[in-house]
Design a protein around this motif. Sequence first.
Motif, mmCIF file in Angstrom:
data_model
loop_
_atom_site.group_PDB
_atom_site.id
_atom_site.type_symbol
_atom_site.label_atom_id
_atom_site.label_comp_id
_atom_site.label_asym_id
_atom_site.label_seq_id
_atom_site.Cartn_x
_atom_site.Cartn_y
_atom_site.Cartn_z
ATOM 1 N N ASN A 159 8.401 6.597 -4.814
ATOM 2 C CA ASN A 159 7.158 6.057 -5.894
ATOM 3 C C ASN A 159 7.545 4.817 -5.804
ATOM 4 O O ASN A 159 5.607 3.863 -5.808
ATOM 5 C CB ASN A 159 7.229 6.633 -7.193
ATOM 6 N N LYS A 162 5.184 1.326 -1.584
ATOM 7 C CA LYS A 162 3.473 1.091 -1.508
ATOM 8 C C LYS A 162 2.825 1.656 -0.133
ATOM 9 O O LYS A 162 1.653 1.442 -0.020
ATOM 10 C CB LYS A 162 2.640 0.001 -2.656
ATOM 11 N N ASN A 164 2.665 3.371 3.796
ATOM 12 C CA ASN A 164 2.695 3.770 4.440
ATOM 13 C C ASN A 164 3.980 4.208 4.854
ATOM 14 O O ASN A 164 4.570 2.968 5.362
ATOM 15 C CB ASN A 164 2.121 4.053 5.634
ATOM 16 N N LYS A 189 1.659 10.380 -2.923
ATOM 17 C CA LYS A 189 1.662 10.827 -1.541
ATOM 18 C C LYS A 189 0.855 11.702 -1.104
ATOM 19 O O LYS A 189 0.710 12.825 -1.338
ATOM 20 C CB LYS A 189 2.937 10.404 -1.320
ATOM 21 N N GLN A 225 -3.822 1.989 4.594
ATOM 22 C CA GLN A 225 -2.667 1.760 3.778
ATOM 23 C C GLN A 225 -3.252 2.472 2.822
ATOM 24 O O GLN A 225 -4.125 2.183 1.616
ATOM 25 C CB GLN A 225 -2.143 0.474 3.263
ATOM 26 N N GLU A 227 -0.972 4.998 1.234
ATOM 27 C CA GLU A 227 0.196 5.569 0.654
ATOM 28 C C GLU A 227 0.697 6.520 1.892
ATOM 29 O O GLU A 227 1.149 7.900 0.847
ATOM 30 C CB GLU A 227 0.276 6.143 -0.574
#
Length: 312
Positions: A159, A162, A164, A189, A225, A227
């Motif tokens: 978590n 942030k 990938n 995610k 990008q 997550e």
Amino acid sequence: MIHEDFIYITDKGIYCPYGRFYLDPQQPVDRAVISHAHGDHAVSGNNEVYCTAATAAFMQLRYQRNAAKTFNMIAYKQAFTINGVEISFLPAGHMLGSAMVLMTYDGVKYLYTGDFKLQADGSCEPIEFAEADVFITESTFADPAITHPDPVAEIQKLNEIKVNILLGAYGLGKSQRLIRLINDHAPQKKILVHHKVMPLCAVYEKDGFHLGNYQIYNRKLMKQQDEYVYIVPPFTFDSYIRATGVKRLFASGWKNLQVNQNDTLFISDHADWSDILAAVKLVKPQQIWTLHGNGERLKAYFEGNIFVKILN
């Protein structure tokens, strides 16, 4: 009376001379009792295999025609007999279809664990123990210095990341557990799965172990990008060593497989020291026989109380 030679190690693996069968043989044999479908326990080419239905499905998927000549698929707690040895499978909690093998001969019970874990895992059957005279246990992490952390706390580390993530994991068992954990504890995610892992996930879904949201890898998505967590088997993970724009993590109980000093993901599918001790209390054995690791620390710990024999 406990037969001290009830099982022993041969060049083909663990052999039970009384039942004339092998437990998790390392080479093809005539008759094999297989605890679970990981490659170091389930080789191809056996003549006759006894295992759970999920283990048979994974072996057939992986080895296809060479999986085995004959599969005898046995439900948990369903008794069967091989040459006078009565056998039943109990859930081992290691992965879907994994089984401990409870064997009874001459009134003596021998419980072979294969690989097992006590930690909760929504992707497979929870472990169930039975009392036995001889506890034949894996000792992969049988070291008082090793304590496996809470897998929920480990997965919640994601978590805080942030960017990938390229997440390395063994394709069978570990990957499916990670998918379930991420969906439950890092739900923002977006999970992408390597194409070779997807058919294994399908077996889980078919067996009623729903893993949550995930989709097959799409290269265009990973360029964003957003997550994403891309779960890949080791060979792919190693080939992406120069990947940019991603955080590389490898999920394992082994310290040497952690690839970042600052971002570790210690998630093991084996019992640690305290779990093995807890298992001994539940099984209440007269003897402990160790396999798949170093049993010396268990032998020292139980000296004067329970006889410990190191088989490997």
